[in-house]
Scaffold this active site. Structure first.
Site, PDB file in Angstrom:
ATOM      1  N   ASP A  11       4.012  -5.709   6.026  1.00 19.73           N
ATOM      2  CA  ASP A  11       2.561  -5.212   5.769  1.00 19.73           C
ATOM      3  C   ASP A  11       2.346  -5.837   4.399  1.00 19.73           C
ATOM      4  O   ASP A  11       3.148  -5.882   3.583  1.00 19.73           O
ATOM      5  CB  ASP A  11       2.480  -3.930   5.756  1.00 19.73           C
ATOM      6  CG  ASP A  11       1.127  -3.391   5.328  1.00 19.73           C
ATOM      7  OD1 ASP A  11      -0.043  -4.015   5.889  1.00 19.73           O
ATOM      8  OD2 ASP A  11       0.899  -2.386   4.501  1.00 19.73           O
ATOM      9  N   LEU A  12       1.133  -6.199   3.795  1.00 24.18           N
ATOM     10  CA  LEU A  12       0.843  -6.457   2.689  1.00 24.18           C
ATOM     11  C   LEU A  12       0.506  -5.443   1.625  1.00 24.18           C
ATOM     12  O   LEU A  12       1.178  -5.015   0.653  1.00 24.18           O
ATOM     13  CB  LEU A  12      -0.312  -7.733   2.499  1.00 24.18           C
ATOM     14  CG  LEU A  12      -0.562  -8.346   1.241  1.00 24.18           C
ATOM     15  CD1 LEU A  12       0.674  -9.005   0.830  1.00 24.18           C
ATOM     16  CD2 LEU A  12      -1.742  -9.359   1.506  1.00 24.18           C
ATOM     17  N   ASP A  13      -0.715  -4.993   1.902  1.00 24.57           N
ATOM     18  CA  ASP A  13      -1.221  -4.022   0.978  1.00 24.57           C
ATOM     19  C   ASP A  13      -0.527  -2.675   1.017  1.00 24.57           C
ATOM     20  O   ASP A  13      -0.152  -2.063   2.065  1.00 24.57           O
ATOM     21  CB  ASP A  13      -2.698  -3.304   1.442  1.00 24.57           C
ATOM     22  CG  ASP A  13      -3.849  -4.699   1.205  1.00 24.57           C
ATOM     23  OD1 ASP A  13      -3.597  -5.444   0.359  1.00 24.57           O
ATOM     24  OD2 ASP A  13      -4.822  -4.681   2.065  1.00 24.57           O
ATOM     25  N   THR A  19      -2.325  -3.663  -3.610  1.00 24.44           N
ATOM     26  CA  THR A  19      -3.815  -3.577  -3.697  1.00 24.44           C
ATOM     27  C   THR A  19      -4.512  -2.495  -2.890  1.00 24.44           C
ATOM     28  O   THR A  19      -5.815  -2.285  -3.002  1.00 24.44           O
ATOM     29  CB  THR A  19      -4.289  -4.813  -2.591  1.00 24.44           C
ATOM     30  OG1 THR A  19      -3.359  -4.912  -1.617  1.00 24.44           O
ATOM     31  CG2 THR A  19      -4.181  -6.235  -3.330  1.00 24.44           C
ATOM     32  N   LYS A  47      -5.658   3.457   4.792  1.00 19.97           N
ATOM     33  CA  LYS A  47      -4.631   2.636   4.702  1.00 19.97           C
ATOM     34  C   LYS A  47      -4.140   1.983   6.049  1.00 19.97           C
ATOM     35  O   LYS A  47      -4.056   2.603   7.010  1.00 19.97           O
ATOM     36  CB  LYS A  47      -3.288   3.212   3.907  1.00 19.97           C
ATOM     37  CG  LYS A  47      -3.507   3.641   2.575  1.00 19.97           C
ATOM     38  CD  LYS A  47      -2.289   3.921   1.940  1.00 19.97           C
ATOM     39  CE  LYS A  47      -2.678   4.454   0.188  1.00 19.97           C
ATOM     40  NZ  LYS A  47      -1.464   4.765  -0.304  1.00 19.97           N
ATOM     41  N   GLY A  48      -4.221   0.398   5.956  1.00 21.49           N
ATOM     42  CA  GLY A  48      -3.951  -0.160   7.262  1.00 21.49           C
ATOM     43  C   GLY A  48      -5.015  -0.378   8.282  1.00 21.49           C
ATOM     44  O   GLY A  48      -4.912  -1.110   9.220  1.00 21.49           O
ATOM     45  N   ARG A  51     -11.535  -3.040   7.805  1.00 21.32           N
ATOM     46  CA  ARG A  51     -12.705  -3.076   6.971  1.00 21.32           C
ATOM     47  C   ARG A  51     -13.770  -2.155   7.636  1.00 21.32           C
ATOM     48  O   ARG A  51     -14.250  -1.085   7.037  1.00 21.32           O
ATOM     49  CB  ARG A  51     -13.086  -4.180   6.717  1.00 21.32           C
ATOM     50  CG  ARG A  51     -14.177  -4.362   5.235  1.00 21.32           C
ATOM     51  CD  ARG A  51     -14.493  -5.716   4.824  1.00 21.32           C
ATOM     52  NE  ARG A  51     -13.428  -6.469   4.507  1.00 21.32           N
ATOM     53  CZ  ARG A  51     -13.731  -7.862   4.689  1.00 21.32           C
ATOM     54  NH1 ARG A  51     -14.863  -8.378   4.795  1.00 21.32           N
ATOM     55  NH2 ARG A  51     -12.701  -8.550   4.491  1.00 21.32           N
ATOM     56  N   SER A 116      -0.595  -8.120   8.519  1.00 22.98           N
ATOM     57  CA  SER A 116      -1.717  -7.198   7.668  1.00 22.98           C
ATOM     58  C   SER A 116      -3.067  -7.142   8.313  1.00 22.98           C
ATOM     59  O   SER A 116      -3.307  -8.007   8.977  1.00 22.98           O
ATOM     60  CB  SER A 116      -1.742  -7.779   6.269  1.00 22.98           C
ATOM     61  OG  SER A 116      -3.015  -7.493   5.600  1.00 22.98           O
ATOM     62  N   ALA A 117      -3.734  -6.270   8.146  1.00 23.24           N
ATOM     63  CA  ALA A 117      -4.970  -6.005   8.605  1.00 23.24           C
ATOM     64  C   ALA A 117      -6.100  -6.703   7.689  1.00 23.24           C
ATOM     65  O   ALA A 117      -7.076  -6.879   8.018  1.00 23.24           O
ATOM     66  CB  ALA A 117      -5.324  -4.409   8.598  1.00 23.24           C
ATOM     67  N   SER A 118      -5.748  -7.052   6.721  1.00 23.67           N
ATOM     68  CA  SER A 118      -6.490  -7.628   5.664  1.00 23.67           C
ATOM     69  C   SER A 118      -7.023  -9.116   6.086  1.00 23.67           C
ATOM     70  O   SER A 118      -6.364  -9.883   6.382  1.00 23.67           O
ATOM     71  CB  SER A 118      -5.909  -7.772   4.150  1.00 23.67           C
ATOM     72  OG  SER A 118      -7.009  -8.417   3.374  1.00 23.67           O
ATOM     73  N   LYS A 147      -4.398  -2.251  13.586  1.00 22.66           N
ATOM     74  CA  LYS A 147      -3.552  -1.228  13.661  1.00 22.66           C
ATOM     75  C   LYS A 147      -4.338   0.170  13.752  1.00 22.66           C
ATOM     76  O   LYS A 147      -5.357   0.315  13.312  1.00 22.66           O
ATOM     77  CB  LYS A 147      -2.791  -1.050  12.300  1.00 22.66           C
ATOM     78  CG  LYS A 147      -2.051  -2.358  11.878  1.00 22.66           C
ATOM     79  CD  LYS A 147      -1.670  -2.372  10.674  1.00 22.66           C
ATOM     80  CE  LYS A 147      -0.864  -3.472   9.985  1.00 22.66           C
ATOM     81  NZ  LYS A 147      -0.559  -3.554   8.551  1.00 22.66           N
ATOM     82  N   GLU A 171       6.164  -0.899   6.561  1.00 21.13           N
ATOM     83  CA  GLU A 171       4.477  -0.339   6.483  1.00 21.13           C
ATOM     84  C   GLU A 171       4.534   0.794   5.263  1.00 21.13           C
ATOM     85  O   GLU A 171       5.278   1.565   5.292  1.00 21.13           O
ATOM     86  CB  GLU A 171       4.464   0.183   7.805  1.00 21.13           C
ATOM     87  CG  GLU A 171       3.384  -0.806   8.613  1.00 21.13           C
ATOM     88  CD  GLU A 171       1.976  -0.759   8.091  1.00 21.13           C
ATOM     89  OE1 GLU A 171       1.662  -0.141   7.091  1.00 21.13           O
ATOM     90  OE2 GLU A 171       1.382  -1.713   8.721  1.00 21.13           O
ATOM     91  N   ASP A 172       3.331   0.992   4.822  1.00 20.17           N
ATOM     92  CA  ASP A 172       2.989   1.858   4.078  1.00 20.17           C
ATOM     93  C   ASP A 172       1.829   2.840   4.656  1.00 20.17           C
ATOM     94  O   ASP A 172       1.713   3.853   4.024  1.00 20.17           O
ATOM     95  CB  ASP A 172       2.336   1.617   2.634  1.00 20.17           C
ATOM     96  CG  ASP A 172       0.962   0.992   2.798  1.00 20.17           C
ATOM     97  OD1 ASP A 172       0.763   0.269   3.582  1.00 20.17           O
ATOM     98  OD2 ASP A 172       0.057   1.273   1.996  1.00 20.17           O
TER      99      ASP A 172
HETATM  100  P1  B16 Z   1      -9.703  -6.467   4.068  1.00 18.18           P
HETATM  101  P2  B16 Z   1      -2.501  -3.883   5.133  1.00 18.18           P
HETATM  102  C1  B16 Z   1      -5.305  -3.244   5.006  1.00 18.18           C
HETATM  103  O1  B16 Z   1      -4.123  -4.104   4.497  1.00 18.18           O
HETATM  104  C2  B16 Z   1      -5.509  -2.163   4.120  1.00 18.18           C
HETATM  105  O2  B16 Z   1      -4.297  -1.290   4.067  1.00 18.18           O
HETATM  106  C3  B16 Z   1      -6.664  -1.507   4.420  1.00 18.18           C
HETATM  107  O3  B16 Z   1      -6.879  -0.617   3.408  1.00 18.18           O
HETATM  108  C4  B16 Z   1      -7.594  -2.420   4.431  1.00 18.18           C
HETATM  109  O4  B16 Z   1      -9.247  -2.041   4.756  1.00 18.18           O
HETATM  110  C5  B16 Z   1      -7.404  -3.422   5.539  1.00 18.18           C
HETATM  111  O5  B16 Z   1      -6.220  -4.200   5.069  1.00 18.18           O
HETATM  112  C6  B16 Z   1      -8.469  -4.589   5.538  1.00 18.18           C
HETATM  113  O6  B16 Z   1      -8.700  -5.171   4.515  1.00 18.18           O
HETATM  114  O7  B16 Z   1     -10.964  -5.507   3.863  1.00 18.18           O
HETATM  115  O8  B16 Z   1      -9.139  -6.797   2.827  1.00 18.18           O
HETATM  116  O9  B16 Z   1      -9.985  -7.245   5.269  1.00 18.18           O
HETATM  117  O10 B16 Z   1      -2.140  -2.609   4.549  1.00 18.18           O
HETATM  118  O11 B16 Z   1      -2.605  -4.095   6.754  1.00 18.18           O
HETATM  119  O12 B16 Z   1      -1.905  -5.104   4.670  1.00 18.18           O
HETATM  120 MG    MG Z   2      -0.697  -1.313   4.011  1.00 22.85          MG
END
Ligand code: B16
Ligand code: MG
Length: 225
Positions: A11-13, A19, A47-48, A51, A116-118, A147, A171-172
């Protein structure tokens, strides 16, 4: 010596970079602009989570209803603030132990994916100088289900040409731990145990995590099956 078959999906954030704090600041600014606030405990639930689902949760906490078009605008506004913050990131914001573990894995030829979900993962990896470690990148731009759906990790394993029992997810977020378990993978939870039920191992951060520890974890887990 046994051939090493493990593969790692990060996972990233909140795992490799902090972040999560920028997401929190940007969502808080949005909630405050709408006249309410939310707690740190509520923030854990974001978290995870992708958006739009995060926005739905926040609006529900504030008791606010918005049309789909308004929600798109609010999510875009939050993302503008968030992108402003992450654009200023530097390699110094890589979390403790991350670089060392990624390097150890790379040196041993163990394949590495991002899960990552980001949708901003490319920019974050670039700013923190981490892109070159990854053999595969699966992020919010590449999945249809977020996720706790296992899609992001299942795709990661596919791109690494390995099966789920060889994969270890880092994962966090509880939604991420749930997703990894649903994918049939071992999970290292990064953070507080109370927020990460079901993880096979909990660490405060990646400092001190060794490749041997990960191999042992995978072997013990597969032997119990
Ligand atoms: P974005 P991860 C997730 O990243 C974040 O934990 C989560 O808080 C955020 O809403 C999601 O990415 C979407 O991010 O708005 O940049 O697309 O923890 O899965 O790396
Ligand atoms: Mg995360």
């Amino acid at each position: 010596m046994n051939e090493i078959t493990i593969a790692c999906i990060f996972d990233l954030d909140g795992v490799l970079v902090d972040t999560a704090v920028y997401h929190y600041q940007a969502w808080k600014k949005l909630a405050n602009s709408l006249g309410f606030d939310f707690t740190h405990a509520q923030n854990e639930q974001l978290k995870g989570v992708n958006r739009m689902r995060s926005l739905d949760k926040i609006l529900a906490w504030g008791g606010i209803t918005k049309s789909d078009a308004e929600k798109d605008e609010l999510a875009a506004l939050k993302n503008t603030w968030y992108v402003d913050m992450i654009s200023k990131m530097s390699p110094s914001e890589v979390l403790p132990g991350s670089l060392e573990l990624l390097q150890q894995l790379k040196d041993k030829g163990i394949r590495i994916a991002l899960g990552s979900a980001s949708k901003n993962s490319g920019l974050i990896l670039e700013k923190t100088d981490l892109t070159h470690f990854f053999d595969a990148i699966v992020d919010g731009n590449a999945v249809t289900s977020s996720k706790p759906d296992p899609e992001v990790f299942v795709k990661g394993a596919e791109l690494l040409h390995t099966s789920e029992e060889n994969c270890i997810v880092f994962e966090d977020a509880s939604a991420g731990v749930e997703a990894a378990i649903a994918a049939g993978m071992a999970v290292v939870g990064v953070g507080e145990a109370e927020n990460l039920p079901g993880a096979d191992l909990i660490v405060k951060d990646l400092a001190g995590v060794t490749v041997q520890q990960l191999i042992d974890l995978t072997e013990q887990r597969n032997a119990r099956k």
